[in-house]
Design a protein around this motif. Sequence first.
Motif, short mmCIF file in Angstrom:
data_model
loop_
_atom_site.label_atom_id
_atom_site.label_comp_id
_atom_site.label_asym_id
_atom_site.label_seq_id
_atom_site.Cartn_x
_atom_site.Cartn_y
_atom_site.Cartn_z
N PHE A 103 10.42 -11.55 -5.69
CA PHE A 103 10.57 -11.22 -4.27
C PHE A 103 9.75 -9.99 -3.90
CE2 PHE A 103 12.79 -8.76 -0.98
CZ PHE A 103 12.80 -9.67 0.06
N SER A 104 9.79 -8.96 -4.75
CA SER A 104 9.05 -7.72 -4.47
C SER A 104 7.55 -7.99 -4.46
CB SER A 104 9.38 -6.66 -5.52
OG SER A 104 10.76 -6.40 -5.57
N PHE A 105 7.09 -8.77 -5.42
CA PHE A 105 5.66 -9.07 -5.49
C PHE A 105 5.20 -9.89 -4.29
CE2 PHE A 105 2.03 -11.26 -7.84
CZ PHE A 105 1.21 -10.14 -7.76
N PHE A 106 6.03 -10.84 -3.89
CA PHE A 106 5.70 -11.68 -2.74
C PHE A 106 5.64 -10.85 -1.45
CE2 PHE A 106 7.30 -14.31 0.81
CZ PHE A 106 6.28 -15.24 0.88
N ILE A 107 6.65 -9.99 -1.24
CA ILE A 107 6.68 -9.17 -0.03
C ILE A 107 5.54 -8.16 -0.03
CG2 ILE A 107 8.03 -7.46 1.26
CD1 ILE A 107 9.04 -10.31 1.52
N VAL A 203 11.78 0.03 -3.99
CA VAL A 203 10.88 0.78 -4.86
C VAL A 203 9.83 -0.15 -5.48
CG1 VAL A 203 10.75 2.15 -6.98
CG2 VAL A 203 12.60 2.54 -5.35
N GLN A 204 10.25 -1.33 -5.91
CA GLN A 204 9.32 -2.27 -6.53
C GLN A 204 8.25 -2.71 -5.54
OE1 GLN A 204 12.58 -2.18 -6.67
NE2 GLN A 204 13.45 -3.16 -8.48
N ILE A 205 8.65 -2.95 -4.29
CA ILE A 205 7.68 -3.33 -3.27
C ILE A 205 6.66 -2.23 -3.07
CG2 ILE A 205 7.40 -3.82 -0.80
CD1 ILE A 205 10.11 -5.23 -0.88
N LEU A 206 7.13 -0.99 -3.02
CA LEU A 206 6.23 0.15 -2.83
C LEU A 206 5.24 0.28 -3.98
CD1 LEU A 206 5.66 2.59 -0.97
CD2 LEU A 206 7.18 3.92 -2.43
N ILE A 207 5.70 0.08 -5.22
CA ILE A 207 4.82 0.17 -6.39
C ILE A 207 3.79 -0.95 -6.37
CG2 ILE A 207 4.75 0.00 -8.90
CD1 ILE A 207 7.47 1.39 -8.96
N PHE A 208 4.23 -2.17 -6.11
CA PHE A 208 3.28 -3.29 -6.05
C PHE A 208 2.27 -3.09 -4.91
CE2 PHE A 208 6.38 -6.31 -8.26
CZ PHE A 208 5.61 -6.35 -9.41
N LEU A 209 2.73 -2.61 -3.77
CA LEU A 209 1.85 -2.40 -2.63
C LEU A 209 0.79 -1.35 -2.95
CD1 LEU A 209 1.23 -3.13 0.30
CD2 LEU A 209 2.85 -1.38 1.01
N ALA A 210 1.19 -0.27 -3.61
CA ALA A 210 0.23 0.76 -4.01
C ALA A 210 -0.81 0.19 -4.97
CB ALA A 210 0.95 1.94 -4.64
N GLY A 211 -0.37 -0.67 -5.89
CA GLY A 211 -1.30 -1.29 -6.82
C GLY A 211 -2.28 -2.22 -6.13
N LEU A 212 -1.80 -3.00 -5.19
CA LEU A 212 -2.68 -3.92 -4.46
C LEU A 212 -3.71 -3.17 -3.63
CD1 LEU A 212 -0.04 -6.56 -3.27
CD2 LEU A 212 -1.86 -6.93 -4.94
N GLN A 213 -3.30 -2.05 -3.04
CA GLN A 213 -4.23 -1.29 -2.22
C GLN A 213 -5.25 -0.53 -3.06
OE1 GLN A 213 -1.66 1.11 0.25
NE2 GLN A 213 -1.47 -0.50 1.81
N SER A 214 -4.99 -0.36 -4.35
CA SER A 214 -5.94 0.33 -5.23
C SER A 214 -7.06 -0.59 -5.70
CB SER A 214 -5.22 0.92 -6.43
OG SER A 214 -4.73 -0.11 -7.28
N ILE A 215 -6.94 -1.89 -5.48
CA ILE A 215 -7.97 -2.85 -5.88
C ILE A 215 -9.13 -2.77 -4.89
CG2 ILE A 215 -8.50 -5.28 -6.31
CD1 ILE A 215 -5.57 -5.70 -6.99
N SER A 216 -10.32 -2.65 -5.40
CA SER A 216 -11.51 -2.51 -4.55
C SER A 216 -11.75 -3.79 -3.73
CB SER A 216 -12.73 -2.21 -5.40
OG SER A 216 -13.89 -2.18 -4.61
N PRO A 217 -11.95 -3.65 -2.41
CA PRO A 217 -12.24 -4.84 -1.58
C PRO A 217 -13.51 -5.55 -2.00
CG PRO A 217 -11.63 -2.95 -0.21
CD PRO A 217 -11.82 -2.43 -1.60
#
Length: 314
Positions: A103-107, A203-217
């Motif tokens: 759920f966290s990864f999906f959101i 917290v899990q959503i926030l961590i996943f979101l930070a990781g996704l935003q660190s990926i270079s476009p």
Amino acid sequence: MKGAITVSAGKGRKLMGLKKKQAMAGYVFLAPVIIGLVWLFIPALIQAVQYSMSNIKMGQNGIQLEFIGLKHYNDILFVNTTAQYLVNSFRQAAGEIPVIIIFSFFIANLLNQKFIGKNIARTVFFLPVIAAAGVIGQLDAGDLMKTMYLAGGKLDLGLASGAVYNYESLKQMLLESNVNQTFVSIILGSVDGLYHIVTASGVQILIFLAGLQSISPSLYEAAQGEGSNGWVSFWKISFPLISPLIMVNVVYTTVDTFTSYDNVTMQYIRIFLYGNNNYAYATALSIVYILVIAVVLLIAYFILNRFIVYRDAD
């Protein structure tokens, strides 16, 4: 040739200087954790082990310890029904942890998209984490609810009409509406489960979101230029690069689930801690439970580590 060697040496010194600065920054961020371990956690752990091997009595000079060795541990492992509580905790965790992670990864993937009201949506999903740290968290845990309940488990809201509401009232209302009892149980279980998943995923959503935003476009742009669609980019770029954070969230969710207020083993420990005032036995039970959680984390690490892709910092 000498100029090229000089330039390479200069770049090497700059790179080493940057690595030293990064290492120093890492130690600065780790300093509070190290200080907390040395001055708070380790002394408390040593004292807890001492309590778990003793009978605690109150004397004229304060707490008195009577050393009894491993008696409490023997009772926990071979005499009492502790194993049944541990099994129930495993069942609870096995059902909750995968759902919370998925759920966290999906959101997080949804919140990483561009749409109107993106910041408001992120706040909504993280708001339960902030609320759980205050009065709402105490209400949810049941600490303050004890003072609000009347005889029979009914909750008095102080309304002029004298109306009372509780979980059974909702269930009764659904049953009186000629809805099948099995369907009522599914509805109530789904509502309660959804609430728990959302409040436990911030917290899990926030961590996943930070990781996704660190990926270079540029990686997605290159993949799109090669003809890859969103689904292929997700499995070939997003999922591998964010896989280390899956380990972080699994560890966090495992500890959070096993130590949550409604965990059956935690409730069992509180019976001896608050109900029977048997602090020594409760301490020994807590240490055994910590070791069990550590074993679960080690198993999760060895299983998940095979699927994790670590990026080179350089």
